[in-house]
Each structure stands twice: as structure tokens, then as C-alpha cells.
Design a protein around this motif. Structure first.
Motif, PDB file in Angstrom:
ATOM      1  N   TYR A  33       0.866  -1.173   0.000  1.00 16.61           N
ATOM      2  CA  TYR A  33       0.000   0.000   0.000  1.00 16.61           C
ATOM      3  C   TYR A  33       0.906   1.227   0.000  1.00 16.61           C
ATOM      4  O   TYR A  33       1.804   1.341   0.836  1.00 16.61           O
ATOM      5  CB  TYR A  33      -0.880   0.036   1.254  1.00 16.61           C
ATOM      6  N   GLU A  52      -2.624   2.216  -4.349  1.00 18.67           N
ATOM      7  CA  GLU A  52      -2.524   3.520  -3.708  1.00 18.67           C
ATOM      8  C   GLU A  52      -3.691   3.643  -2.740  1.00 18.67           C
ATOM      9  O   GLU A  52      -4.849   3.423  -3.120  1.00 18.67           O
ATOM     10  CB  GLU A  52      -2.581   4.633  -4.755  1.00 18.67           C
ATOM     11  N   ALA A  53      -3.367   3.958  -1.504  1.00 16.24           N
ATOM     12  CA  ALA A  53      -4.390   4.099  -0.471  1.00 16.24           C
ATOM     13  C   ALA A  53      -4.619   5.581  -0.200  1.00 16.24           C
ATOM     14  O   ALA A  53      -3.670   6.367  -0.182  1.00 16.24           O
ATOM     15  CB  ALA A  53      -3.951   3.392   0.809  1.00 16.24           C
ATOM     16  N   ALA A 108       0.991   5.580  -0.261  1.00 19.02           N
ATOM     17  CA  ALA A 108       0.181   6.781  -0.127  1.00 19.02           C
ATOM     18  C   ALA A 108       0.163   7.571  -1.435  1.00 19.02           C
ATOM     19  O   ALA A 108      -0.772   8.320  -1.696  1.00 19.02           O
ATOM     20  CB  ALA A 108       0.701   7.651   1.019  1.00 19.02           C
ATOM     21  N   ASP A 109       1.200   7.372  -2.257  1.00 20.89           N
ATOM     22  CA  ASP A 109       1.305   8.114  -3.514  1.00 20.89           C
ATOM     23  C   ASP A 109       1.924   7.197  -4.563  1.00 20.89           C
ATOM     24  O   ASP A 109       3.066   6.747  -4.406  1.00 20.89           O
ATOM     25  CB  ASP A 109       2.183   9.345  -3.296  1.00 20.89           C
ATOM     26  N   GLU A 160       3.014   0.721   3.437  1.00 21.52           N
ATOM     27  CA  GLU A 160       2.672  -0.355   4.357  1.00 21.52           C
ATOM     28  C   GLU A 160       2.607  -1.640   3.530  1.00 21.52           C
ATOM     29  O   GLU A 160       2.187  -1.613   2.371  1.00 21.52           O
ATOM     30  CB  GLU A 160       1.328  -0.097   5.030  1.00 21.52           C
ATOM     31  N   ARG A 180       3.944   6.482   4.410  1.00 20.58           N
ATOM     32  CA  ARG A 180       3.948   6.491   2.941  1.00 20.58           C
ATOM     33  C   ARG A 180       3.862   5.104   2.336  1.00 20.58           C
ATOM     34  O   ARG A 180       3.529   4.958   1.163  1.00 20.58           O
ATOM     35  CB  ARG A 180       5.201   7.208   2.447  1.00 20.58           C
ATOM     36  N   ARG A 219      -5.352   6.980   2.498  1.00 18.50           N
ATOM     37  CA  ARG A 219      -4.662   7.380   3.722  1.00 18.50           C
ATOM     38  C   ARG A 219      -4.283   6.124   4.486  1.00 18.50           C
ATOM     39  O   ARG A 219      -5.097   5.234   4.684  1.00 18.50           O
ATOM     40  CB  ARG A 219      -5.558   8.258   4.579  1.00 18.50           C
ATOM     41  N   LEU A 220      -3.027   6.046   4.905  1.00 19.80           N
ATOM     42  CA  LEU A 220      -2.539   4.919   5.679  1.00 19.80           C
ATOM     43  C   LEU A 220      -2.442   5.332   7.153  1.00 19.80           C
ATOM     44  O   LEU A 220      -2.324   6.516   7.460  1.00 19.80           O
ATOM     45  CB  LEU A 220      -1.170   4.471   5.160  1.00 19.80           C
ATOM     46  N   ASP A 270      -0.401   8.243   8.733  1.00 14.65           N
ATOM     47  CA  ASP A 270       0.029   8.957   7.535  1.00 14.65           C
ATOM     48  C   ASP A 270       1.393   8.502   7.005  1.00 14.65           C
ATOM     49  O   ASP A 270       2.143   9.290   6.438  1.00 14.65           O
ATOM     50  CB  ASP A 270       0.037  10.473   7.783  1.00 14.65           C
TER      51      ASP A 270
END
Length: 130
Positions: free
Chosen positions: A80, A109-110, A82-83, A120, A118, A112-113, A116
Motif C-alpha cells: 500500500y 494507492e491508499a 500513499a502516492d 505499508e 507512505r 490514507r494509511l 500517515d
């Protein structure tokens, strides 16, 4: 009914949330998702997303090792980010740990992890004794 056993280690981040670091069931180890958290300090590691990906995989490896396996036993991961612009940097760091017969994988792309972070990653490993 499948017997399942919780797997935990001080070599991977712990928290107070209601889940196990890993669960072993019928030779398969299901490893919870980890972010780039240093298990000694409980803090997110500093650095770029590549550095953070290395920490994430080290956290996964610690749980797999506790169950008697190694990263070579990992058969599936979910990454996963974030970007999605971080995809190549994550791939480069990830590849350092999974060189021979990399596991099957999906990368998403999630929105929000947790905390926050970047990146996971969670994993499934076959640690069944032969």
C-alpha cells in the motif's frame, strides 16, 4: 476447524490495537501490515520512501523469522502506497529483499494509511515444516 496461533516478536513494532502481528494456520503465516516503524523506538523511521520500505520489509521478516521462516517463504504481499509516484522507489527497495522467486504481489494507492505513513506491506508466508 483450523487451529491458529498468534505469532509475535519484539523485533517488529507492537501496538495496542486488537490484532496479531501474525497468525499461523495450517502452515501459512498471515502477517499484518506494517509501516516504517522502528520496533525499538516505536517511531516512524526518517528518510525517503525507499529507506522506509526497507524498514517495512525488515518488520515483516522479523515476524516470519519468529514463525520459523524467512523472506524466501513469503508467497504473497500487498503493498500500500500513499502516492503512486513512489512506486518505482518502493520497487527498488522491495527488490533488494525479494531477489529470487519474488512473491506474488499487488500494489495499491491508499487514500490514507495509519499514522500517515507512505508505505505499508502485509504478507502471507508458507512456513509449514516438512
Amino acid at each position: 476447524m483450523t487451529e491458529k496461533t498468534a505469532v509475535s516478536t519484539d523485533d517488529a513494532p507492537r501496538n495496542d490495537n486488537p490484532y496479531s502481528q501474525g497468525v499461523l494456520a495450517d502452515g501459512l503465516l498471515f502477517v499484518s501490515g506494517f509501516g516504517p516503524v522502528d520496533p525499538e523506538t516505536g517511531e516512524e523511521v526518517e528518510g525517503d520512501v525507499g529507506t522506509q520500505t526497507h524498514r517495512v520489509v525488515e518488520n515483516l521478516a522479523a515476524v516470519v523469522a519468529e514463525a520459523g521462516g524467512s523472506l524466501a517463504d513469503v508467497v504473497k504481499t500487498t503493498v500500500y502506497v500513499a502516492d503512486m509516484d513512489d512506486y518505482e522507489a518502493v520497487n527498488e527497495a522491495y527488490a533488494d529483499h525479494f531477489e529470487e522467486t519474488p512473491p506474488a504481489r499487488v500494489c495499491v494507492e491508499a487514500a490514507r494509511l495509519p499514522d500517515d505513513v507512505r508505505v505499508e506491506i502485509d504478507a502471507i508466508a508458507n512456513v509449514e515444516e516438512e
